[in-house]
Design a protein around this motif. Structure first.
Motif, PDB file in Angstrom:
ATOM      1  N   CYS A 228     -12.004  -2.980  -7.182  1.00 16.20           N
ATOM      2  CA  CYS A 228     -10.649  -2.566  -6.809  1.00 16.20           C
ATOM      3  C   CYS A 228     -10.596  -1.198  -6.155  1.00 16.20           C
ATOM      4  O   CYS A 228      -9.882  -1.005  -5.172  1.00 16.20           O
ATOM      5  CB  CYS A 228      -9.717  -2.635  -8.014  1.00 16.20           C
ATOM      6  SG  CYS A 228     -10.052  -1.455  -9.320  1.00 16.20           S
ATOM      7  N   HIS A 280      -7.828   0.253 -13.209  1.00 23.50           N
ATOM      8  CA  HIS A 280      -7.512  -0.647 -12.092  1.00 23.50           C
ATOM      9  C   HIS A 280      -6.614   0.062 -11.078  1.00 23.50           C
ATOM     10  O   HIS A 280      -5.938   1.039 -11.416  1.00 23.50           O
ATOM     11  CB  HIS A 280      -6.811  -1.901 -12.623  1.00 23.50           C
ATOM     12  CG  HIS A 280      -6.737  -3.027 -11.635  1.00 23.50           C
ATOM     13  ND1 HIS A 280      -7.789  -3.402 -10.822  1.00 23.50           N
ATOM     14  CD2 HIS A 280      -5.709  -3.863 -11.322  1.00 23.50           C
ATOM     15  CE1 HIS A 280      -7.427  -4.427 -10.078  1.00 23.50           C
ATOM     16  NE2 HIS A 280      -6.159  -4.715 -10.346  1.00 23.50           N
ATOM     17  N   GLU A 299      -4.703  -6.550  -3.852  1.00 18.62           N
ATOM     18  CA  GLU A 299      -5.479  -6.281  -5.061  1.00 18.62           C
ATOM     19  C   GLU A 299      -6.857  -6.922  -4.946  1.00 18.62           C
ATOM     20  O   GLU A 299      -7.024  -7.993  -4.359  1.00 18.62           O
ATOM     21  CB  GLU A 299      -4.725  -6.883  -6.251  1.00 18.62           C
ATOM     22  CG  GLU A 299      -5.368  -6.691  -7.601  1.00 18.62           C
ATOM     23  CD  GLU A 299      -4.574  -7.390  -8.694  1.00 18.62           C
ATOM     24  OE1 GLU A 299      -4.719  -7.003  -9.861  1.00 18.62           O
ATOM     25  OE2 GLU A 299      -3.799  -8.339  -8.378  1.00 18.62           O
ATOM     26  N   ARG A 301      -9.522  -8.248  -7.562  1.00 20.46           N
ATOM     27  CA  ARG A 301      -9.586  -8.488  -9.001  1.00 20.46           C
ATOM     28  C   ARG A 301     -10.697  -9.450  -9.402  1.00 20.46           C
ATOM     29  O   ARG A 301     -11.066 -10.363  -8.659  1.00 20.46           O
ATOM     30  CB  ARG A 301      -8.251  -9.028  -9.507  1.00 20.46           C
ATOM     31  CG  ARG A 301      -7.792 -10.327  -8.890  1.00 20.46           C
ATOM     32  CD  ARG A 301      -6.346 -10.620  -9.296  1.00 20.46           C
ATOM     33  NE  ARG A 301      -5.843 -11.856  -8.708  1.00 20.46           N
ATOM     34  CZ  ARG A 301      -5.787 -13.014  -9.336  1.00 20.46           C
ATOM     35  NH1 ARG A 301      -6.232 -13.119 -10.584  1.00 20.46           N
ATOM     36  NH2 ARG A 301      -5.283 -14.082  -8.740  1.00 20.46           N
TER      37      ARG A 301
END
Length: 332
Positions: A228, A280, A299, A301
Motif C-alpha cells: 500500500c 495501511h 487502494e 490491499r
C-alpha cells in the motif's frame, strides 16, 4: 469490508509495507551532422553499471570501435506495462519504426533512472537495428550524448518493451517525428492531483489487464513495492521503491495533516499505528454523497492487489485510526 484486526493491512517498519485485508511513423533520413555528433569516440561504460542510478540510457561499445558515454535521466513517467486513460488513447496510432545506433542502450521499465532495466538495445545484435515506438514522453529532463540532447523518452513496443531515451535513436530530431507525445505518468513535484490519480489508476490494469498483485517483498516493473505505501509512493512520484506508511504520515516534506472536511482528490488517509500487520494507507478520490458518509479511493490491499472502491476508513463509524493527510507537492 476491511476490519482493524488480524485481517488489517500490514505495514513493516522497513521498506516493505502492509498487506491489506482481502475484503472488502515516416522514417527521416539521418543528417551527416547527427552521425558525426553521435558517433564520436567516448569512454566506454562498464556493463556492470546497467540499471544503477546515474546510468539511465547509455551506449557501451560499438560500431566501428566507437563507444558512447553514460547519460542521466531524472525520474518522470509511467510504468512501461501500464497506461493511463489518456495514454491509452494515443496508443491507437500505429507504432512508428526508427533506426538505432550504438550498443548497450538500457531500456527501462519507466522513464526513470532508478526503474529496473528490462533489456538492452544493441544495433549489432540481430533484430535490434531498429525500434518501434507508439508514444513518447517529454520528461523535462535533458539527456545528452556529446552535442546531441533530448528530453524525450520513447515507449518501445519492440524489440524490447519499455522506455528508451530518444538520443539512442538514429534521427536528426530531438524527438520522434510522427509519434504522439503525452504527459501522463509519474508526477513531478508540483504536479496536479489528476496526474496522481491517473498514475494510481495504471496499476488497476498493469498486469496484462489485471491489477498489480500485492506483495511486501516484491517490486513492480516501475520499481515500486507492491504494497500500500509503495503504491501511494508511486502515485505521488516519490523515489523508488517507495517510503513506508509511517514515513508517508510523519515526513513533513511529503504530507501534512488536514481535517476530514478538507479532503480533496489525491489526499491520503493513513493508519500509521502499530506494526506491519496493522498499518495501511489509501488514496482519496471523491466523496460518494453530500453527507460524506463514504468515499471512493484507490487502494493496494492483501488478497486482492490494486483496488478502486468505496471505503469508510477514518469516518465516524469507520476505523478511527485512519487520519487524513495532504501531499505538500500540491501546494495547498
Amino acid at each position: 469490508m476491511y476490519e482493524h484486526s488480524s485481517t488489517h493491512p500490514a505495514d513493516p517498519t522497513t521498506p516493505a509495507d502492509h498487506p491489506a485485508a482481502p475484503d472488502g511513423n515516416a522514417l527521416t533520413r539521418q543528417s551527416p551532422f547527427r552521425r558525426t555528433v553521435l558517433r564520436r569516440v567516448l569512454p566506454a561504460v562498464a556493463a556492470a553499471g546497467i540499471g544503477v542510478a546515474g546510468f539511465a540510457g547509455f551506449a557501451h561499445g560499438s560500431e566501428g570501435g566507437r563507444a558512447a558515454a553514460a547519460t542521466a535521466l531524472s525520474r518522470d513517467t509511467a510504468p512501461g506495462s501500464a497506461l493511463t486513460a489518456r495514454a491509452a488513447s494515443v496508443r491507437q496510432a500505429a507504432a512508428a519504426d526508427f533506426p538505432t545506433w550504438g550498443t548497450r542502450w538500457v531500456v527501462h521499465a519507466s522513464a526513470d533512472v532508478n526503474s529496473p532495466a528490462v533489456g538492452l538495445i544493441n544495433k549489432s545484435a540481430a533484430g535490434q537495428d531498429r525500434i518501434t515506438a507508439d508514444y513518447q514522453v517529454d520528461t523535462g529532463h535533458q539527456v545528452c550524448e556529446g552535442s546531441a540532447c533530448s528530453t524525450f523518452m520513447a515507449h518501445l513496443t519492440g524489440p524490447v518493451t519499455g522506455f528508451l531515451t530518444v538520443v539512442a535513436v538514429d534521427i536528426p530530431q530531438d524527438r520522434l517525428p510522427g509519434v504522439p507525445v503525452h504527459g501522463g505518468g509519474q508526477p513531478q513535484p508540483g504536479g496536479s492531483r489528476q496526474e496522481m490519480l491517473d498514475r494510481a489508476a495504471t496499476w488497476l490494469t498493469a498486469d496484462n489487464g489485471s491489477q498489480v498483485p500485492y506483495s511486501q517483498a516484491k517490486v513492480w516493473k516501475d520499481g515500486y513495492r507492491q504494497d500500500c505505501s509503495g503504491y501511494a509512493s508511486m502515485a505521488l512520484g516519490l523515489p523508488t521503491p517507495g517510503t513506508n506508511t509511517v514515513g508517508l504520515a510523519t515526513d513533513r516534506s511529503i504530507t501534512r495533516p488536514v481535517s476530514l472536511g478538507e479532503l480533496k482528490p489525491g489526499d491520503l488517509l493513513i493508519d500509521a499505528a502499530g506494526d506491519n500487520n496493522n498499518r495501511h494507507v489509501v488514496i482519496f478520490e471523491k466523496w460518494n454523497n453530500d453527507a460524506h458518509s463514504s468515499y471512493t479511493a484507490y487502494e493496494q490491499r492483501g488478497g486482492h492487489g490494486t483496488d478502486h472502491r468505496t471505503l469508510t476508513y477514518g469516518l465516524p463509524g469507520g476505523d478511527a485510526e485512519f487520519k487524513p493527510y495532504r501531499p505538500v507537492k500540491f501546494g495547498d
